[in-house]
Write a protein that holds these residues in place. Structure first.
Motif, PDB file in Angstrom:
ATOM      1  N   ALA A   1     -56.918  57.732 -52.373  1.00 12.88           N
ATOM      2  CA  ALA A   1     -55.692  56.706 -52.783  1.00 12.88           C
ATOM      3  C   ALA A   1     -55.823  55.177 -52.500  1.00 12.88           C
ATOM      4  O   ALA A   1     -55.361  54.476 -53.387  1.00 12.88           O
ATOM      5  N   GLY A   2     -56.515  54.990 -51.549  1.00 13.70           N
ATOM      6  CA  GLY A   2     -56.607  53.711 -51.225  1.00 13.70           C
ATOM      7  C   GLY A   2     -57.956  52.777 -51.385  1.00 13.70           C
ATOM      8  O   GLY A   2     -58.332  52.124 -51.919  1.00 13.70           O
ATOM      9  N   VAL A   3     -59.014  53.415 -50.560  1.00 14.17           N
ATOM     10  CA  VAL A   3     -60.357  52.926 -50.348  1.00 14.17           C
ATOM     11  C   VAL A   3     -61.060  53.067 -51.780  1.00 14.17           C
ATOM     12  O   VAL A   3     -61.442  52.129 -52.113  1.00 14.17           O
ATOM     13  N   GLU A   4     -61.055  54.226 -52.232  1.00 14.99           N
ATOM     14  CA  GLU A   4     -61.954  54.479 -53.363  1.00 14.99           C
ATOM     15  C   GLU A   4     -61.205  53.819 -54.658  1.00 14.99           C
ATOM     16  O   GLU A   4     -62.161  53.188 -55.463  1.00 14.99           O
ATOM     17  N   GLU A   5     -59.890  53.629 -54.710  1.00 11.31           N
ATOM     18  CA  GLU A   5     -59.297  53.013 -55.738  1.00 11.31           C
ATOM     19  C   GLU A   5     -59.469  51.561 -55.767  1.00 11.31           C
ATOM     20  O   GLU A   5     -59.594  50.894 -56.738  1.00 11.31           O
ATOM     21  N   ALA A   6     -59.536  50.818 -54.618  1.00 11.42           N
ATOM     22  CA  ALA A   6     -60.004  49.639 -54.522  1.00 11.42           C
ATOM     23  C   ALA A   6     -61.103  49.233 -54.862  1.00 11.42           C
ATOM     24  O   ALA A   6     -61.522  48.283 -55.484  1.00 11.42           O
ATOM     25  N   ILE A   7     -62.183  50.172 -54.504  1.00 13.58           N
ATOM     26  CA  ILE A   7     -63.719  50.125 -54.798  1.00 13.58           C
ATOM     27  C   ILE A   7     -63.755  50.172 -56.247  1.00 13.58           C
ATOM     28  O   ILE A   7     -64.293  49.147 -56.822  1.00 13.58           O
TER      29      ILE A   7
ATOM     30  N   LYS B   1     -61.568  49.672 -58.713  1.00 10.74           N
ATOM     31  CA  LYS B   1     -60.966  48.754 -59.486  1.00 10.74           C
ATOM     32  C   LYS B   1     -62.074  47.180 -59.354  1.00 10.74           C
ATOM     33  O   LYS B   1     -62.023  46.647 -60.452  1.00 10.74           O
ATOM     34  N   ALA B   2     -62.541  47.034 -58.184  1.00  8.53           N
ATOM     35  CA  ALA B   2     -63.345  45.910 -58.099  1.00  8.53           C
ATOM     36  C   ALA B   2     -64.597  46.071 -58.939  1.00  8.53           C
ATOM     37  O   ALA B   2     -65.288  45.133 -59.385  1.00  8.53           O
ATOM     38  N   VAL B   3     -65.131  47.364 -58.823  1.00  3.51           N
ATOM     39  CA  VAL B   3     -66.612  47.698 -59.506  1.00  3.51           C
ATOM     40  C   VAL B   3     -66.453  48.710 -60.220  1.00  3.51           C
ATOM     41  O   VAL B   3     -66.805  50.130 -59.484  1.00  3.51           O
ATOM     42  N   PRO B   4     -65.916  48.713 -61.414  1.00  2.00           N
ATOM     43  CA  PRO B   4     -65.889  50.069 -62.121  1.00  2.00           C
ATOM     44  C   PRO B   4     -67.123  50.874 -62.469  1.00  2.00           C
ATOM     45  O   PRO B   4     -67.274  52.039 -62.429  1.00  2.00           O
ATOM     46  N   GLU B   5     -68.321  50.416 -62.150  1.00  2.00           N
ATOM     47  CA  GLU B   5     -69.672  50.959 -62.192  1.00  2.00           C
ATOM     48  C   GLU B   5     -69.983  51.991 -61.260  1.00  2.00           C
ATOM     49  O   GLU B   5     -70.871  52.779 -61.240  1.00  2.00           O
ATOM     50  N   VAL B   6     -69.135  52.035 -60.011  1.00  2.00           N
ATOM     51  CA  VAL B   6     -69.394  52.678 -58.944  1.00  2.00           C
ATOM     52  C   VAL B   6     -69.392  54.276 -59.333  1.00  2.00           C
ATOM     53  O   VAL B   6     -68.177  54.548 -60.146  1.00  2.00           O
ATOM     54  N   LYS B   7     -70.181  55.126 -58.961  1.00  2.00           N
ATOM     55  CA  LYS B   7     -70.215  56.678 -59.489  1.00  2.00           C
ATOM     56  C   LYS B   7     -69.251  57.327 -58.866  1.00  2.00           C
ATOM     57  O   LYS B   7     -68.419  58.102 -58.982  1.00  2.00           O
ATOM     58  N   SER B   8     -69.256  57.078 -57.207  1.00  2.00           N
ATOM     59  CA  SER B   8     -68.529  57.905 -56.454  1.00  2.00           C
ATOM     60  C   SER B   8     -68.282  57.174 -55.106  1.00  2.00           C
ATOM     61  O   SER B   8     -69.374  56.145 -54.670  1.00  2.00           O
ATOM     62  N   VAL B   9     -67.447  57.588 -54.277  1.00  2.00           N
ATOM     63  CA  VAL B   9     -67.270  56.908 -52.923  1.00  2.00           C
ATOM     64  C   VAL B   9     -67.193  58.035 -51.879  1.00  2.00           C
ATOM     65  O   VAL B   9     -66.323  58.923 -52.334  1.00  2.00           O
ATOM     66  N   GLU B  10     -68.056  57.966 -51.009  1.00  2.00           N
ATOM     67  CA  GLU B  10     -68.007  59.060 -50.067  1.00  2.00           C
ATOM     68  C   GLU B  10     -67.799  58.620 -48.600  1.00  2.00           C
ATOM     69  O   GLU B  10     -68.333  57.491 -48.217  1.00  2.00           O
ATOM     70  N   ALA B  11     -66.962  59.428 -47.711  1.00  2.00           N
ATOM     71  CA  ALA B  11     -67.020  58.948 -46.374  1.00  2.00           C
ATOM     72  C   ALA B  11     -67.680  60.093 -45.528  1.00  2.00           C
ATOM     73  O   ALA B  11     -67.782  61.238 -45.865  1.00  2.00           O
ATOM     74  N   VAL B  12     -68.669  59.418 -44.701  1.00  2.00           N
ATOM     75  CA  VAL B  12     -69.432  60.298 -43.757  1.00  2.00           C
ATOM     76  C   VAL B  12     -68.520  61.048 -42.800  1.00  2.00           C
ATOM     77  O   VAL B  12     -69.227  62.476 -42.307  1.00  2.00           O
TER      78      VAL B  12
ATOM     79  N   VAL C   1     -71.176  54.920 -53.112  1.00  2.00           N
ATOM     80  CA  VAL C   1     -70.887  54.126 -51.932  1.00  2.00           C
ATOM     81  C   VAL C   1     -70.692  55.045 -50.780  1.00  2.00           C
ATOM     82  O   VAL C   1     -69.889  56.172 -50.922  1.00  2.00           O
ATOM     83  N   LYS C   2     -71.413  54.849 -49.603  1.00  2.00           N
ATOM     84  CA  LYS C   2     -71.057  55.810 -48.488  1.00  2.00           C
ATOM     85  C   LYS C   2     -70.367  54.763 -47.397  1.00  2.00           C
ATOM     86  O   LYS C   2     -70.924  53.647 -47.055  1.00  2.00           O
ATOM     87  N   LEU C   3     -69.199  55.451 -46.726  1.00  2.00           N
ATOM     88  CA  LEU C   3     -68.388  54.651 -45.899  1.00  2.00           C
ATOM     89  C   LEU C   3     -68.324  55.479 -44.567  1.00  2.00           C
ATOM     90  O   LEU C   3     -68.383  56.799 -44.692  1.00  2.00           O
ATOM     91  N   GLU C   4     -68.037  54.698 -43.787  1.00  2.00           N
ATOM     92  CA  GLU C   4     -67.558  55.271 -42.434  1.00  2.00           C
ATOM     93  C   GLU C   4     -66.180  54.939 -42.055  1.00  2.00           C
ATOM     94  O   GLU C   4     -65.849  53.858 -42.066  1.00  2.00           O
ATOM     95  N   LEU C   5     -65.141  55.875 -41.767  1.00  2.00           N
ATOM     96  CA  LEU C   5     -64.051  55.511 -41.515  1.00  2.00           C
ATOM     97  C   LEU C   5     -64.189  55.313 -39.930  1.00  2.00           C
ATOM     98  O   LEU C   5     -64.321  56.071 -39.107  1.00  2.00           O
ATOM     99  N   LEU C   6     -63.383  54.131 -39.426  1.00  2.00           N
ATOM    100  CA  LEU C   6     -63.261  53.840 -37.985  1.00  2.00           C
ATOM    101  C   LEU C   6     -62.213  54.020 -37.323  1.00  2.00           C
ATOM    102  O   LEU C   6     -61.018  53.930 -37.952  1.00  2.00           O
TER     103      LEU C   6
END
Length: 101
Positions: free
Chosen positions: A65-71, A73-84, A45-50
């Motif tokens: 601690a916030g965004v990645e944990e929430a994602i 928890k909702a979708v355990p299959e997600v491999k990683s969360v990255e912010a650009v 998952v690629k995100l932009e912090l606004l």
């Protein structure tokens, strides 16, 4: 594409959006938000912090601690969360939200 637990990519994106909707009020309290830019086929998952999140030295902590944990928890299959656009704490242009000063 179907994932191991039979969720379609559209269902995965919907679950990610719902997870982010749950934490957006907290981000908005500090003048920030988050936008999903992409969910790759390999579930990165690629995100932009606004707003304030885009220039805050705490953005790394917020992401992990916030965004990645929430994602996750909702979708355990997600491999990683990255912010650009992560702001590093030593960035001279980093600014704390007004309510933290």
């Amino acid at each position: 594409m179907e994932t191991a637990n039979s969720l379609s990519m559209d269902e995965i994106k919907e679950k990610i959006d719902l997870a982010l909707d749950n934490i957006r009020p907290y981000l908005k309290t500090d003048g920030g938000n988050v936008k999903v830019l992409e969910v790759s086929e390999d579930l990165v998952v690629k995100l932009e912090l606004l707003g304030a999140c885009g220039s805050c030295p705490m953005s790394t902590m917020t992401l992990r601690a916030g965004v990645e944990e929430a994602i996750r928890k909702a979708v355990p299959e997600v491999k990683s969360v990255e912010a650009v656009n992560i702001t590093h704490p030593d960035d001279p242009n980093a600014k704390l939200p007004g309510n933290m000063i």
